[in-house]
Design a protein around this motif. Structure first.
Motif, short mmCIF file in Angstrom:
data_model
loop_
_atom_site.label_atom_id
_atom_site.label_comp_id
_atom_site.label_asym_id
_atom_site.label_seq_id
_atom_site.Cartn_x
_atom_site.Cartn_y
_atom_site.Cartn_z
N LEU A 101 43.42 44.72 40.33
CA LEU A 101 42.29 43.83 40.63
C LEU A 101 42.70 42.37 40.50
O LEU A 101 42.26 41.52 41.28
CB LEU A 101 41.13 44.12 39.67
CG LEU A 101 40.43 45.47 39.83
CD1 LEU A 101 39.32 45.61 38.79
CD2 LEU A 101 39.84 45.61 41.23
N LYS A 102 43.55 42.08 39.52
CA LYS A 102 44.00 40.69 39.33
C LYS A 102 44.79 40.22 40.54
O LYS A 102 44.63 39.09 41.01
CB LYS A 102 44.85 40.60 38.07
CG LYS A 102 45.26 39.19 37.69
CD LYS A 102 46.01 39.18 36.36
CE LYS A 102 46.41 37.76 35.98
NZ LYS A 102 47.16 37.73 34.68
N LEU A 103 45.64 41.12 41.10
CA LEU A 103 46.41 40.77 42.29
C LEU A 103 45.50 40.55 43.49
O LEU A 103 45.82 39.75 44.38
CB LEU A 103 47.43 41.86 42.60
CG LEU A 103 48.59 42.02 41.61
CD1 LEU A 103 49.51 43.15 42.08
CD2 LEU A 103 49.37 40.72 41.48
N GLN A 104 44.36 41.25 43.53
CA GLN A 104 43.42 41.08 44.62
C GLN A 104 42.56 39.84 44.48
O GLN A 104 41.80 39.50 45.39
CB GLN A 104 42.50 42.31 44.71
CG GLN A 104 43.22 43.60 45.13
CD GLN A 104 42.30 44.81 45.12
OE1 GLN A 104 41.12 44.70 44.78
NE2 GLN A 104 42.84 45.95 45.49
N GLY A 105 42.68 39.15 43.34
CA GLY A 105 41.93 37.91 43.14
C GLY A 105 40.52 38.12 42.63
O GLY A 105 39.65 37.25 42.80
N ALA A 106 40.25 39.26 41.98
CA ALA A 106 38.91 39.51 41.44
C ALA A 106 38.59 38.49 40.34
O ALA A 106 39.48 38.06 39.60
CB ALA A 106 38.82 40.93 40.89
N SER A 107 37.34 38.13 40.22
CA SER A 107 36.92 37.20 39.18
C SER A 107 37.07 37.86 37.81
O SER A 107 37.06 39.09 37.69
CB SER A 107 35.48 36.76 39.39
OG SER A 107 34.59 37.86 39.18
N ALA A 108 37.16 37.05 36.78
CA ALA A 108 37.35 37.58 35.43
C ALA A 108 36.18 38.47 35.01
O ALA A 108 36.39 39.53 34.40
CB ALA A 108 37.52 36.43 34.44
N ASP A 109 34.96 38.07 35.35
CA ASP A 109 33.79 38.86 34.97
C ASP A 109 33.76 40.19 35.71
O ASP A 109 33.49 41.25 35.11
CB ASP A 109 32.50 38.08 35.26
CG ASP A 109 32.31 36.91 34.31
OD1 ASP A 109 32.98 36.89 33.25
OD2 ASP A 109 31.50 36.01 34.62
N ASP A 110 34.05 40.16 37.01
CA ASP A 110 34.04 41.40 37.80
C ASP A 110 35.15 42.32 37.35
O ASP A 110 34.96 43.55 37.23
CB ASP A 110 34.21 41.06 39.29
CG ASP A 110 34.07 42.28 40.18
OD1 ASP A 110 33.14 43.08 39.96
OD2 ASP A 110 34.88 42.44 41.11
#
Length: 380
Positions: A101-110
Motif C-alpha cells: 500500500l505504501k508503494l501505491q501511495g496510500a495515505s497514512a490513515d487509509d
C-alpha cells in the motif's frame, strides 16, 4: 471482486509441446475455485498465467470485462499468496502488510485502517509488532494472506499456501481460509495437489492432468459422477478400487459384468455403448464396500466377493482392510474401527449396484443411474 473467463487458452515454451492445452473456464464473481492435479499437470503454470507472470501463447483471458492478455501483473488487480510466504525478514508484521500500500501511495490513515482491519479478520492484531522470525508457520501464512487482503484486489490467487505446514496446522488454516472466503465474498483461485483441500475448500474444482482439464464441477459432482478413470482415482482417499471385468448383458437397470473369478455383479450405470463380451473396468470406492458379518446374507444383484485379509491399517474411527481376491487382484475396504479383524482371515465383501462404476477401454466413465432412475427402470 470480479469474474474470470479463460477461452481456448494455450501456453507453450518455444518449440516444445504445449504445457496448457486449449483451456476454457469460467469463474463466477465471489467463487472459490480450486485447481487440483498431480505434480507437473500445469496447475501452477495456469496460476502464473492468470497473474501475468507467464505470457499466453494463444486464447483469451478476461478479469471482469477487461481483456488482460498483455497487461502486466501490477495492472490486473490481483493479489497472490505464495507457498514460501515471501515476507521481508527485517520488517515487522505491520510493515510487511503495509508495504504494498505504501508503494501505491496510500495515505497514512487509509493504510493504517486497512492493515488493522485485515489483522482483525485474520486474528493477528497481537502480532503486528513482531518480526517474521518470531512467528510460527501458520502465523506467517496469515501475514502473507493479510498482505494480499489489504490491497483489496479483484482476484486472490493462492499457490499451494498450506504445503509447508504440518498436518494439524494445515487442517486449522484450511478452516480459516474457508471462513475468510465467506467473510470477504472474494473471488479466489487456489492451487493444490491435496484432494482433501480441494474437496473441503472449493465451490468448484478443476481437475488438471497433463495440461488438460479433465473435469470441472462441484466437489460432490466429481466424487459421485467422475468423468473418467483419472478423476475417479484422483478424487477420494484411499483411491478407488479398479477390477477388470467383462460385460455379460445390459438393460435399463445397468450392466451385468463378470470378474475373472466368475463372480457377477450388476453395475447401476447408463449402459449406452456397452456390448456383450466387452472388456471394461469396475470401480468401487473403499468406503462404499463392506464386510459381511458372520451368518449375514449378501444382497441380491450387487457385488459379492470372497477375499483374504492381507494387511490392516488401524485409523481409530475406521480400519483400512487390504484384501487379496482368489484371482490375485487386490481390494481396499474401509471398515468399522471397532470390528475385530485378523490377518489371514477370509471374509465376504459386498457392495450394492449403485456403488459400482464402469470405465471403458479409453477410461471414460459411464454415468451412474440415480436411485430414482433405478426404481423407475426396475418397475418398467
Amino acid at each position: 471482486m470480479a469474474s474470470v473467463s479463460l477461452k481456448n487458452l494455450t501456453k507453450s515454451y518455444g518449440a516444445h509441446a504445449p504445457v496448457l492445452h486449449d483451456i476454457s473456464l469460467d469463474i463466477a464473481d465471489g467463487e472459490f475455485v480450486v485447481l487440483v492435479g498431480p505434480s507437473g499437470c500445469g496447475k501452477s503454470t495456469l496460476l502464473r498465467v492468470l497473474c501475468g507472470l507467464e505470457d499466453i501463447s494463444s486464447g483469451e483471458l478476461r478479469i471482469g470485462d477487461d481483456l488482460v492478455n498483455h497487461l502486466p501483473p501490477a495492472e490486473r488487480g490481483i493479489a497472490m499468496v505464495f507457498q514460501s510466504y515471501a515476507l521481508y525478514p527485517h520488517m515487522t508484521v505491520y510493515r510487511n502488510m503495509a508495504f504494498g500500500l505504501k508503494l501505491q501511495g496510500a495515505s497514512a490513515d487509509d493504510l493504517d485502517r486497512r492493515v488493522r482491519e485485515a489483522a482483525r479478520v485474520l486474528h493477528i492484531e497481537h502480532l503486528l509488532d513482531r518480526l517474521p522470525r518470531e512467528l510460527s508457520g501458520g502465523q506467517r501464512q496469515r501475514v502473507a494472506i493479510g498482505r494480499a487482503i489489504v490491497r483489496q484486489p479483484r482476484l486472490f490467487l493462492f499457490d499451494e499456501p498450506l504445503s509447508n505446514l504440518d498436518a494439524a496446522l494445515r487442517a486449522k488454516t484450511r478452516i480459516e481460509l474457508a471462513r475468510l472466503h465467506r467473510e470477504l465474498a472474494a473471488t479466489m483461485v487456489y492451487v493444490t495437489h491435496d484432494q482433501v483441500e480441494a474437496m473441503t475448500l472449493g465451490d468448484k474444482i478443476v481437475v488438471l492432468h497433463e495440461g488438460r482439464v479433465q473435469q470441472c464441477g462441484t466437489p460432490l459432482q466429481l466424487y459421485q459422477q467422475p468423468a473418467n478413470r483419472f478423476v475417479a482415482t484422483f478424487i477420494g482417499s484411499p483411491t478407488m478400487n479398479l477390477l477388470p471385468v467383462r460385460v455379460i448383458h445390459t438393460s435399463d437397470r445397468g450392466a451385468r459384468v463378470q470378474l475373472p473369478s466368475g463372480a457377477q455383479a450388476l453395475a447401476a450405470v447408463q449402459a449406452d455403448g456397452l456390448q456383450p463380451n466387452q472388456s471394461v473396468e469396475l470401480g468401487l470406492r473403499p468406503e462404499h464396500a463392506r464386510v459381511l458379518a458372520p451368518g449375514e446374507q449378501p444382497p441380491a444383484d450387487g457385488l459379492t466377493l470372497d477375499a483374504r485379509i492381507s494387511l490392516v491399517e488401524h485409523l481409530g474411527e475406521s480400519n483400512l482392510l487390504y484384501l487379496q481376491l482368489d484371482d490375485g487382484q487386490e481390494l481396499v475396504v474401509r471398515g468399522d474401527g471397532d470390528a475385530a479383524v485378523r490377518l489371514g482371515e477370509t471374509v465376504i465383501v459386498t457392495a450394492p449396484p449403485q456403488a459400482l462404476y464402469l470405465f471403458d477401454a479409453h477410461g471414460h466413465a459411464h454415468a451412474r443411474l440415480q436411485p430414482g432412475n433405478m426404481r423407475q427402470a426396475h418397475a418398467a
